[in-house]
Design a protein around this motif. Structure first.
Motif, mmCIF file in Angstrom:
data_model
loop_
_atom_site.group_PDB
_atom_site.id
_atom_site.type_symbol
_atom_site.label_atom_id
_atom_site.label_comp_id
_atom_site.label_asym_id
_atom_site.label_seq_id
_atom_site.Cartn_x
_atom_site.Cartn_y
_atom_site.Cartn_z
ATOM 1 N N GLY A 101 19.919 -45.039 39.497
ATOM 2 C CA GLY A 101 21.368 -44.943 39.518
ATOM 3 C C GLY A 101 21.900 -43.633 38.980
ATOM 4 O O GLY A 101 23.017 -43.233 39.292
ATOM 5 N N ASN A 102 21.087 -42.945 38.164
ATOM 6 C CA ASN A 102 21.565 -41.736 37.501
ATOM 7 C C ASN A 102 20.966 -40.442 38.036
ATOM 8 O O ASN A 102 21.414 -39.363 37.679
ATOM 9 N N VAL A 103 19.961 -40.538 38.889
ATOM 10 C CA VAL A 103 19.254 -39.342 39.330
ATOM 11 C C VAL A 103 19.676 -38.944 40.739
ATOM 12 O O VAL A 103 19.721 -39.769 41.647
ATOM 13 N N LYS A 104 19.943 -37.648 40.920
ATOM 14 C CA LYS A 104 20.208 -37.090 42.249
ATOM 15 C C LYS A 104 19.291 -35.895 42.459
ATOM 16 O O LYS A 104 18.967 -35.175 41.540
ATOM 17 N N ALA A 105 18.887 -35.701 43.692
ATOM 18 C CA ALA A 105 18.138 -34.500 44.056
ATOM 19 C C ALA A 105 18.689 -33.992 45.367
ATOM 20 O O ALA A 105 19.729 -34.461 45.832
ATOM 21 N N TYR A 106 17.997 -33.051 45.987
ATOM 22 C CA TYR A 106 18.583 -32.331 47.098
ATOM 23 C C TYR A 106 17.583 -32.278 48.239
ATOM 24 O O TYR A 106 16.625 -31.510 48.208
ATOM 25 N N ALA A 107 17.814 -33.068 49.279
ATOM 26 C CA ALA A 107 16.847 -33.185 50.362
ATOM 27 C C ALA A 107 16.820 -31.957 51.261
ATOM 28 O O ALA A 107 15.943 -31.829 52.106
ATOM 29 N N TYR A 108 17.779 -31.058 51.102
ATOM 30 C CA TYR A 108 17.736 -29.798 51.834
ATOM 31 C C TYR A 108 16.772 -28.814 51.179
ATOM 32 O O TYR A 108 16.388 -27.811 51.769
ATOM 33 N N PHE A 109 16.369 -29.128 49.937
ATOM 34 C CA PHE A 109 15.548 -28.222 49.147
ATOM 35 C C PHE A 109 14.285 -28.934 48.647
ATOM 36 O O PHE A 109 14.299 -29.561 47.587
ATOM 37 N N PRO A 110 13.189 -28.842 49.383
ATOM 38 C CA PRO A 110 11.943 -29.471 48.926
ATOM 39 C C PRO A 110 11.513 -28.938 47.557
ATOM 40 O O PRO A 110 11.633 -27.737 47.288
ATOM 41 N N PHE A 111 11.035 -29.836 46.709
ATOM 42 C CA PHE A 111 10.464 -29.393 45.448
ATOM 43 C C PHE A 111 9.442 -30.401 44.945
ATOM 44 O O PHE A 111 9.432 -31.570 45.346
ATOM 45 N N ALA A 112 8.560 -29.906 44.086
ATOM 46 C CA ALA A 112 7.525 -30.731 43.481
ATOM 47 C C ALA A 112 7.502 -30.441 41.987
ATOM 48 O O ALA A 112 7.614 -29.281 41.572
ATOM 49 N N VAL A 113 7.362 -31.482 41.170
ATOM 50 C CA VAL A 113 7.443 -31.376 39.713
ATOM 51 C C VAL A 113 6.048 -31.287 39.111
ATOM 52 O O VAL A 113 5.158 -32.076 39.446
ATOM 53 N N PHE A 114 5.859 -30.322 38.224
ATOM 54 C CA PHE A 114 4.579 -30.149 37.528
ATOM 55 C C PHE A 114 4.388 -31.280 36.537
ATOM 56 O O PHE A 114 5.240 -31.510 35.676
ATOM 57 N N ARG A 115 3.286 -31.990 36.628
ATOM 58 C CA ARG A 115 3.112 -33.218 35.859
ATOM 59 C C ARG A 115 2.703 -32.995 34.410
ATOM 60 O O ARG A 115 2.950 -33.857 33.557
ATOM 61 N N ASN A 163 15.336 -10.639 48.696
ATOM 62 C CA ASN A 163 16.137 -10.699 47.483
ATOM 63 C C ASN A 163 15.533 -11.679 46.491
ATOM 64 O O ASN A 163 14.591 -12.417 46.807
ATOM 65 N N LEU A 164 16.070 -11.654 45.286
ATOM 66 C CA LEU A 164 15.681 -12.579 44.226
ATOM 67 C C LEU A 164 16.964 -13.208 43.712
ATOM 68 O O LEU A 164 17.891 -12.500 43.316
ATOM 69 N N VAL A 165 17.004 -14.546 43.721
ATOM 70 C CA VAL A 165 18.236 -15.245 43.361
ATOM 71 C C VAL A 165 17.953 -16.321 42.326
ATOM 72 O O VAL A 165 16.962 -17.058 42.430
ATOM 73 N N LEU A 166 18.821 -16.402 41.332
ATOM 74 C CA LEU A 166 18.808 -17.516 40.393
ATOM 75 C C LEU A 166 19.873 -18.502 40.852
ATOM 76 O O LEU A 166 21.063 -18.181 40.894
ATOM 77 N N TRP A 167 19.424 -19.712 41.237
ATOM 78 C CA TRP A 167 20.320 -20.765 41.703
ATOM 79 C C TRP A 167 20.520 -21.803 40.600
ATOM 80 O O TRP A 167 19.598 -22.102 39.835
ATOM 81 N N ARG A 168 21.688 -22.393 40.586
ATOM 82 C CA ARG A 168 21.960 -23.536 39.731
ATOM 83 C C ARG A 168 22.299 -24.733 40.597
ATOM 84 O O ARG A 168 23.114 -24.631 41.520
ATOM 85 N N PHE A 169 21.672 -25.863 40.305
ATOM 86 C CA PHE A 169 21.939 -27.119 40.998
ATOM 87 C C PHE A 169 22.527 -28.086 39.971
ATOM 88 O O PHE A 169 21.844 -28.500 39.041
ATOM 89 N N ARG A 170 23.778 -28.434 40.171
ATOM 90 C CA ARG A 170 24.479 -29.240 39.169
ATOM 91 C C ARG A 170 25.459 -30.175 39.852
ATOM 92 O O ARG A 170 26.295 -29.751 40.652
ATOM 93 N N HIS A 171 25.344 -31.456 39.519
ATOM 94 C CA HIS A 171 26.253 -32.481 40.039
ATOM 95 C C HIS A 171 26.352 -32.443 41.557
ATOM 96 O O HIS A 171 27.441 -32.555 42.138
ATOM 97 N N GLY A 172 25.211 -32.259 42.218
ATOM 98 C CA GLY A 172 25.187 -32.314 43.666
ATOM 99 C C GLY A 172 25.645 -31.053 44.365
ATOM 100 O O GLY A 172 25.842 -31.064 45.581
ATOM 101 N N LYS A 173 25.831 -29.954 43.636
ATOM 102 C CA LYS A 173 26.259 -28.704 44.244
ATOM 103 C C LYS A 173 25.313 -27.569 43.854
ATOM 104 O O LYS A 173 24.811 -27.523 42.735
#
Length: 243
Positions: A101-115, A163-173
């Motif tokens: 209920g509290n977690v959102k991610a972004y299906a346009y942006f594949p990612f994998a979490v280091f365990r 280019n090199l970009v620092l992106w922020r993903f916050r509250h679905g944006k």
């Protein structure tokens, strides 16, 4: 694009440990280095060292060397990685519903979490990458500061844009935080990307050269991983966290 991009609610499983090939050693007083070179992973299978959240991730071969591959040729918008709901349920038990209920991610942006790293706040994250294909994108990035609600940052290079970009993903944006042009990373060649973190201060490096420096609004504290975008096909190797 520097501004908000399309996103979709998905499920992510964060940090469920299973054995894999980790080289761990002391790296200065009080510091630890953890390196994943995928040498004991199974070719053709999903990685054991990373938890795929979005996209298709598997172990491949590049010139006889095992690598982690994100296969964007099979990417479909809105698709999460297989089995995430069961993994989240196994990890959180009775808190499963609360987690979803509290977690959102972004299906346009594949990612994998280091365990292996539960919380990264100071140190260096580095890896090698080799972009193979992708018409929409060929992004290769370091994901960091991943929060339980799905917010995170990503430092990424892109051979299609140089280019090199620092992106922020916050509250679905998604929004760009810092943008550096003329960072050349040719496709089908191996490159190094590194992120150095000291509290709120971060630095971004490509092939050993510092291109980016920035002060975040809050200190880094969260999980790490590998990030890409849409139809990117990219090889990754030697993922290393020093903290």
């Amino acid at each position: 694009m520097k501004t908000e991009n399309r996103f979709f609610p998905v499920l992510i499983a964060i940090l469920f440990f299973s054995p894999s090939a980790f080289a761990q050693d002391a790296d200065g007083a009080g510091a630890t280095a953890i390196t994943e070179d995928f040498s004991t992973e199974t070719v053709g299978a999903p990685p054991q060292s990373f938890a795929p959240a979005v996209g298709n991730w598997l172990i491949g071969i590049d010139q006889g060397n095992k690598v982690l591959v994100v296969d964007g040729s099979k990417w479909r918008r809105g698709q999460t990685s297989a089995g995430l709901a069961d993994k989240a349920r196994a990890l959180y038990g009775e808190r499963y519903a609360e987690f979803l209920g509290n977690v959102k991610a972004y299906a346009y942006f594949p990612f994998a979490v280091f365990r292996r790293v539960d919380n990264f706040s100071n140190g260096t994250i580095s890896m090698r990458f080799k972009s193979i294909a992708g018409r929409i994108d060929q992004g290769a990035g370091i994901l960091f500061d991943l929060k339980p609600n799905g917010d995170y940052y990503a430092l990424r290079a892109n051979p299609l844009e140089n280019n090199l970009v620092l992106w922020r993903f916050r509250h679905g944006k998604r929004s760009s935080v810092s943008w550096v042009r003329n960072v050349v990373t040719a496709s089908r060649q191996w490159h190094d990307i590194a992120l150095k973190v000291r509290g709120r201060h971060i630095e971004g490096y490509v092939n050993g050269k510092k291109y980016l420096e920035y002060e975040l609004p809050a200190a880094v504290s969260g999980k790490t991983g590998i990030w890409t975008k849409a139809d990117s096909v990219v090889f990754f190797d030697d993922y290393r966290v020093e903290h």
